[in-house]
Design a protein around this motif. Structure first.
Motif, PDB file in Angstrom:
ATOM      1  N   LEU A  49       0.696   5.064   1.226  1.00 44.58           N
ATOM      2  CA  LEU A  49      -0.027   5.733   2.110  1.00 44.58           C
ATOM      3  C   LEU A  49       0.164   6.990   2.276  1.00 44.58           C
ATOM      4  CD1 LEU A  49       0.111   3.053   5.082  1.00 44.58           C
ATOM      5  CD2 LEU A  49      -1.565   3.153   3.532  1.00 44.58           C
ATOM      6  N   ASP A  50      -0.664   7.960   2.638  1.00 45.39           N
ATOM      7  CA  ASP A  50      -0.452   9.384   2.998  1.00 45.39           C
ATOM      8  C   ASP A  50       0.183   9.668   4.543  1.00 45.39           C
ATOM      9  OD1 ASP A  50      -2.757   9.174   4.345  1.00 45.39           O
ATOM     10  OD2 ASP A  50      -3.829  10.684   3.087  1.00 45.39           O
ATOM     11  N   GLU A  86      -7.490   2.741   6.647  1.00 43.89           N
ATOM     12  CA  GLU A  86      -8.616   3.140   5.846  1.00 43.89           C
ATOM     13  C   GLU A  86      -8.410   4.565   5.649  1.00 43.89           C
ATOM     14  OE1 GLU A  86     -12.300   1.857   7.665  1.00 43.89           O
ATOM     15  OE2 GLU A  86     -11.719  -0.414   7.268  1.00 43.89           O
ATOM     16  N   GLY A  87      -9.082   5.213   4.594  1.00 46.54           N
ATOM     17  CA  GLY A  87      -8.909   6.743   4.276  1.00 46.54           C
ATOM     18  C   GLY A  87      -7.599   7.221   4.194  1.00 46.54           C
ATOM     19  N   HIS A  88      -6.471   6.248   3.976  1.00 46.98           N
ATOM     20  CA  HIS A  88      -5.046   6.627   3.846  1.00 46.98           C
ATOM     21  C   HIS A  88      -4.168   6.004   2.660  1.00 46.98           C
ATOM     22  CE1 HIS A  88      -4.955   8.983   7.598  1.00 46.98           C
ATOM     23  NE2 HIS A  88      -5.649   7.960   8.387  1.00 46.98           N
ATOM     24  N   TYR A 109       0.975  -1.078  -0.022  1.00 47.65           N
ATOM     25  CA  TYR A 109      -0.097  -0.063   0.049  1.00 47.65           C
ATOM     26  C   TYR A 109       0.884   1.084   0.060  1.00 47.65           C
ATOM     27  CZ  TYR A 109      -3.523  -3.122   1.629  1.00 47.65           C
ATOM     28  OH  TYR A 109      -4.370  -4.404   1.884  1.00 47.65           O
ATOM     29  N   ARG A 148      -5.307  -2.923   8.568  1.00 47.72           N
ATOM     30  CA  ARG A 148      -6.050  -2.541   7.706  1.00 47.72           C
ATOM     31  C   ARG A 148      -7.089  -1.329   8.096  1.00 47.72           C
ATOM     32  NH1 ARG A 148      -5.219  -7.850   6.492  1.00 47.72           N
ATOM     33  NH2 ARG A 148      -6.944  -8.667   7.185  1.00 47.72           N
ATOM     34  N   ARG A 149      -7.811  -1.614   9.335  1.00 46.15           N
ATOM     35  CA  ARG A 149      -8.747  -0.486   9.551  1.00 46.15           C
ATOM     36  C   ARG A 149      -7.735   0.672   9.900  1.00 46.15           C
ATOM     37  NH1 ARG A 149     -10.846  -4.423  14.106  1.00 46.15           N
ATOM     38  NH2 ARG A 149     -12.442  -5.686  12.997  1.00 46.15           N
TER      39      ARG A 149
END
Length: 81
Positions: A39-40, A60-62, A37, A56-57
């Motif tokens: 990610l930000d 989420e959103g990143h 992944y 994973r939770r």
């Protein structure tokens, strides 16, 4: 950890990834999916004992992008092509 919970020789806490480990006498090749992944965030905010689901939770959103690779593996050489 849960998989080995009833085996006195294998129980305990396992952290990180230890590679594919199919049963030595299995009659089928096993499929392994590796996902990376982008990610930000610089660090995933998980502490102490955590699971893959927890990670994973937390991401989420990143997730900016992701890629997956699927491979097969078996300890039985007759099964791997």
């Amino acid at each position: 950890t849960g998989w080995f919970a009833n085996d006195a020789d294998m129980k305990g806490d396992y952290f990180g990834y230890d590679g594919p480990c199919p049963p030595w006498n299995d009659s089928i090749a096993h499929r392994y999916v590796f996902t990376v992944y982008a990610l930000d965030i610089d660090r995933v905010p998980v502490e102490g004992k955590f699971t893959g689901t927890d990670v994973r939770r937390a991401i989420e959103g990143h997730v900016l992008a992701q890629a997956s690779y699927t491979g097969t593996y078996a300890l039985n050489p007759k099964l791997v092509k």
